[in-house]
Design an enzyme around this catalytic site. Structure first.
Site, mmCIF file in Angstrom:
data_model
loop_
_atom_site.group_PDB
_atom_site.id
_atom_site.type_symbol
_atom_site.label_atom_id
_atom_site.label_comp_id
_atom_site.label_asym_id
_atom_site.label_seq_id
_atom_site.Cartn_x
_atom_site.Cartn_y
_atom_site.Cartn_z
ATOM 1 N N ILE A 111 37.418 -45.686 60.003
ATOM 2 C CA ILE A 111 38.015 -44.673 59.130
ATOM 3 C C ILE A 111 37.986 -45.215 57.705
ATOM 4 O O ILE A 111 38.599 -46.227 57.394
ATOM 5 C CB ILE A 111 39.474 -44.368 59.558
ATOM 6 C CG1 ILE A 111 39.530 -43.890 61.013
ATOM 7 C CG2 ILE A 111 40.116 -43.370 58.604
ATOM 8 C CD1 ILE A 111 38.845 -42.570 61.286
ATOM 9 N N LYS B 295 32.062 -42.370 62.544
ATOM 10 C CA LYS B 295 31.730 -41.142 63.269
ATOM 11 C C LYS B 295 32.360 -39.992 62.474
ATOM 12 O O LYS B 295 33.226 -40.223 61.653
ATOM 13 C CB LYS B 295 32.314 -41.173 64.672
ATOM 14 C CG LYS B 295 31.746 -42.262 65.580
ATOM 15 C CD LYS B 295 32.481 -42.257 66.909
ATOM 16 C CE LYS B 295 31.886 -43.251 67.896
ATOM 17 N NZ LYS B 295 32.664 -43.269 69.164
ATOM 18 N N GLU C 38 35.352 -32.079 62.122
ATOM 19 C CA GLU C 38 35.473 -30.992 63.090
ATOM 20 C C GLU C 38 36.176 -31.413 64.377
ATOM 21 O O GLU C 38 36.540 -30.580 65.210
ATOM 22 C CB GLU C 38 34.075 -30.419 63.364
ATOM 23 C CG GLU C 38 33.552 -29.776 62.097
ATOM 24 C CD GLU C 38 32.089 -29.399 62.109
ATOM 25 O OE1 GLU C 38 31.800 -28.280 62.495
ATOM 26 O OE2 GLU C 38 31.248 -30.224 61.704
ATOM 27 N N THR D 103 42.621 -39.149 53.595
ATOM 28 C CA THR D 103 41.781 -37.954 53.717
ATOM 29 C C THR D 103 41.468 -37.681 55.195
ATOM 30 O O THR D 103 41.393 -36.530 55.616
ATOM 31 C CB THR D 103 40.468 -38.111 52.919
ATOM 32 O OG1 THR D 103 39.807 -39.303 53.328
ATOM 33 C CG2 THR D 103 40.737 -38.178 51.429
ATOM 34 N N GLN E 210 42.113 -34.283 57.376
ATOM 35 C CA GLN E 210 41.075 -33.585 58.136
ATOM 36 C C GLN E 210 41.518 -33.336 59.574
ATOM 37 O O GLN E 210 41.340 -32.247 60.116
ATOM 38 C CB GLN E 210 39.782 -34.402 58.136
ATOM 39 C CG GLN E 210 39.042 -34.368 56.811
ATOM 40 C CD GLN E 210 38.715 -32.964 56.409
ATOM 41 O OE1 GLN E 210 37.961 -32.282 57.084
ATOM 42 N NE2 GLN E 210 39.306 -32.496 55.332
ATOM 43 N N ALA F 273 30.014 -38.427 55.850
ATOM 44 C CA ALA F 273 30.521 -39.800 55.653
ATOM 45 C C ALA F 273 29.571 -40.805 56.290
ATOM 46 O O ALA F 273 29.211 -41.819 55.680
ATOM 47 C CB ALA F 273 31.920 -39.933 56.233
ATOM 48 N N THR G 37 36.883 -32.033 51.548
ATOM 49 C CA THR G 37 37.252 -33.039 52.540
ATOM 50 C C THR G 37 37.575 -34.405 51.937
ATOM 51 O O THR G 37 38.144 -35.250 52.615
ATOM 52 C CB THR G 37 36.077 -33.220 53.516
ATOM 53 O OG1 THR G 37 34.891 -33.390 52.746
ATOM 54 C CG2 THR G 37 35.913 -32.004 54.405
HETATM 55 MO MO1 MOS Z 1 30.469 -27.249 59.924
HETATM 56 S S1 MOS Z 1 30.724 -25.572 61.114
HETATM 57 O O1 MOS Z 1 29.138 -27.952 60.738
HETATM 58 O O2 MOS Z 1 30.043 -26.617 58.413
#
Ligand code: MOS
Length: 746
Positions: free
Chosen positions: A637, A709, A713, A642, A646, A501, A459
């Site tokens: 950010i 934050k 995901e 990067t 993501q 992060a 990441t």
């Molecule tokens: Mo992520 S599914 O919390 O590695």
């Protein structure tokens, strides 16, 4: 913030990765290393009734075959969901029992990889199979403990609604398919043990290994400097790792196991299939009067794995009458686990499709339905959101996407043979902040060394930790070296739940501030510096400058030159004020706990809005997604490059969930079928036409000192719903099961 933060710093490890210099776990090959290979069960349920290793042992190069009888002992560990380190609580080869297809049943050791693999083919096993099922039976689900929430009166809310939606949504098994295979290399040297394994949590792995083999944590080094994709699958301690470590101890030589692509489908975790039931009611203005979400997720027979999605969906929209239930239904598989946005992908596909259905029934613009139900306080817990820019995201993305061009009715827009539709959906991800620590050392040559047991799962964590330190210390990014992925380094949390992060970054930040304190103490006590004689407590560090309250200053670098040997070391320990003592203890023991997303004071979530243009061919019914636009507000950010990757990667993965990804099963034998990346479909370049990422400015000083934050995901959440909603806008056809295929369109 200026300079190195909020910019587009390229990843410092890129060159190492493309030249092959970056070492992944299986690249470490201690001298004299032998090779392991797993033999896995073709049956799903039953017992092993006979093992004959002799044909394997007769093969050139095969040195040993471990079976349940000969496997060296270790203490089995609890599964992750019971607070243990294991990916599952059931440990293969510790009994004759078979509980899932693909379960390890024997372990071959040989001089070469080829011999180990051939040996595995030659081991003769006999089984006594029993009946098995691979699909859960939702009608036999059970309520997970304490996982029912009721607020207000749902039935009254439904009765008072002018429009209702009552629909069920279905999502399939999915597998992570990281590019880097699972692997473990174990090297015992007396009672000291080094383990190279790709890991999202080297401290969890170390704690589990120590407990399994009865040795001290300090005798173990778990090494995982680079991880080639994990997505949740490398979070816990898997059985094959303990088997390899046990065998290596017995053999007295280093041993490496690389799991095959096909075995990856069964020896680690996956995304369980799910059924999501929604009942929504709204008055004629679109205000929700009733909100019910019942999630039924698959789990294994031996682990009641809950990745609760209902706690996310019920946080989204204002509603006086709410009922949610988290239910589980088991079947004969290994234990499922986290997979990027482990519940939000499937639950927001369902919720955001249901919201679209509600908007259509109300004859309301779907964006306006979200606006009508936007809320500044958590609908159940009543605490305010620390920041919430959901509607700002919708408005920004709607503008760049050109939402005003949307046809209000289905089949209102065509391009030749293609029916074109627009759809949108909410994205969100909980902000969890885990305890973390870091060490900073300023070195003689003017560079800084940052050390912490965090992980870069692909990441860009190395880069952003370097940026944070460089900013504080007043250095160029290339003057900061970051070392991570080793269990001996200062504690950092699991690289999961998008917490790194925010958590590890805050620890690096604090370590730098502590370094400044230490240096300030030295330079104020000397008589030849601009800060001589001042109270060190009045000195602050801003962007590499030590400043006193009375306007005197010197750079941290000058100050360091004035310290003995020009070196200084400091430690930073970060814990969010809302984290409990218990959670803090758990993390320092190698477990996982966070403050958030809902604390006693605030609800912490990142938000986004996704817009999709979908095209359906009138004659072939082929579905294509020509555009995806996402706008996201996720606090500060650190690195726009990067972060962009993501969020874009998340949306492309969301597209995969919408149109491609699906682990097919053999229901007769309870097996996963398409266990390879040729048949497990993911989006390729031709599927990804235009993906646009917008990142909104958002300041949130509650979440952590950096205002960060998580974004790892967030990008995947909502994409599948936006695609389905666009298909509905194009064709009038409502799809409620993932993935959407041509056959669903006829
Ligand atoms: Mo992520 S599914 O919390 O590695």
């Amino acid at each position: 913030m200026a300079d190195t933060l909020n910019t587009k710093v390229s990843r410092y490890e890129s060159a190492r990765k493309v030249t092959g210099e970056a070492k992944y776990a299986a690249d470490f090959m201690p001298a004299g290393m032998l090779h392991g290979w797993l033999v896995t069960s073709p049956i799903a349920v039953g017992t092993v009734t006979g093992v004959d290793p002799s044909p394997a042992l007769a093969h050139d190069g095969v040195l040993g075959v471990y079976t349940r009888e000969t496997l060296p002992e270790f203490k089995t560990q609890k599964g992750f969901y019971q607070g243990g380190a294991g990916t599952a609580s059931f440990w293969p080869m510790t009994s004759d029992e078979i509980k899932y297809a693909g379960q390890p049943v024997a372990y071959v050791v040989a001089e070469t990889v080829a011999a180990a693999r051939r040996g595995a083919d030659l081991v003769k096993l006999e089984y006594s199979p029993k009946g098995s099922i691979i699909h859960m039976e939702p009608e036999h689900s059970e309520l997970a403990q304490n996982m029912e929430v009721t607020k207000g009166d749902l039935d009254a809310g439904l009765a008072q609604a002018s429009v209702t939606v009552d629909a069920t949504y279905v999502t399939p098994f999915q597998h992570h398919n990281a590019m880097e295979m699972f692997a473990t290399t174990a090297h015992w040297s007396g009672d000291k043990l080094t383990v190279w394994m790709p890991s999202q949590s080297v401290r969890t792995a170390r704690a589990g290994i120590a407990a399994a083999f009865g040795i001290s944590e300090t005798a173990i080094e778990v090494v995982s400097p680079f991880v080639g994709g994990a997505f949740g699958s490398k979070a816990g301690l898997p059985p094959y790792a303990l088997l390899t470590i046990a065998a290596a101890r017995d053999l007295g030589v280093p041993l490496r196991l690389i799991v095959t692509r096909s075995q990856m489908y069964t020896v680690a975790s996956f995304r369980p299939e799910s059924v999501q039931k929604f009942r929504l009611g709204a008055d004629e203005t679109g205000m929700l009067t009733a909100f019910e979400h019942i999630e039924i997720a698959q789990t294994s027979r031996f682990d009641p794995v809950i990745n609760p999605g209902t706690h996310m969906t019920r946080a989204m929209y204002a509603c006086p009458n709410i009922h949610t239930e988290q239910r589980l239904a088991s079947s004969d598989t290994n234990t499922p686990g986290f997979m990027r946005a482990p519940n939000e992908m499937q639950t927001f596909f369902a919720l955001e499709t249901a919201m679209d259905e509600l908007a259509i029934s109300l004859d309301m613009d779907p964006i306006e339905l979200r606006r009508a139900n936007d809320t500044e306080t958590h609908p159940v817990e009543k605490v305010p959101f620390s920041s919430r820019a959901m509607m700002e995201c919708f408005d920004a993305a709607a503008e760049t996407f050109g939402w005003s061009e949307r046809a209000a009715q289905a089949d209102g827009r065509r391009d030749g043979d293609w029916l074109v539709g627009f759809g949108c959906a909410t994205a969100t991800y909980p902000t969890g902040v885990a305890p973390s620590s870091a060490r900073v050392r300023m070195q003689d040559d003017g560079t800084a060394l940052i050390e912490l047991a965090a992980h870069d799962v692909g990441t860009g964590t190395y880069t952003i930790m370097g940026q944070i330190a460089a900013q504080r210390l007043g250095l160029n990014v290339d003057k900061v070296e970051v070392v991570m992925g080793n269990s001996g380094l200062p504690l950092a949390p699991i690289a999961g739940g998008s917490v790194t992060a925010a958590s590890a970054g805050s620890a690096v930040h604090l370590a730098c501030l502590n370094l400044a304190k230490e240096v300030a103490a030295t330079v104020t006590s000397r008589d030849d510096t601009p800060l001589s004689g001042l109270d060190p407590k009045t000195i602050t560090l801003t962007d590499g400058l030590l400043k006193s309250a009375n306007g005197k200053e010197m750079t941290l670098l000058e100050a360091l030159k004035a310290t003995p040997r020009g070196e200084a070391t400091a430690h930073g320990e970060y814990a969010h004020p809302d984290i409990t003592e218990e959670a803090l203890k758990v993390t320092y023991k190698g477990g996982y706990d966070v403050a958030g997303p809902v604390t006693a004071n605030k609800a912490m979530f990142a938000f986004g809005a996704q817009f999709v243009e979908a095209r359906v061919n009138e004659w072939t019914k082929e579905i294509r997604v020509s555009r995806i636009h996402g706008a996201f507000a996720a606090g500060n950010i650190i690195n726009r490059k990067t972060a962009h990757s993501q969020l874009m990667g998340g949306m492309i993965w969301g597209l995969g969930s919408a149109l491609h990804e699906h682990t097919e099963v053999d229901t007769k034998r309870a097996r996963f079928l398409n266990d390879n990346i040729a048949e497990y479909l993911v989006p390729v370049n031709a599927d990804v036409v235009e993906v646009n990422v917008q990142m909104l400015e958002e300041a949130d000083d509650y979440v952590n000192p950096l205002g960060v934050k998580g974004i790892g995901e967030l990008g995947i959440v909502g994409t599948a719903a936006a695609v389905g909603n666009a298909i509905h806008n194009a064709t009038g056809k409502r799809l409620r099961k993932l993935p959407f295929t041509i056959s669903d369109m006829v």
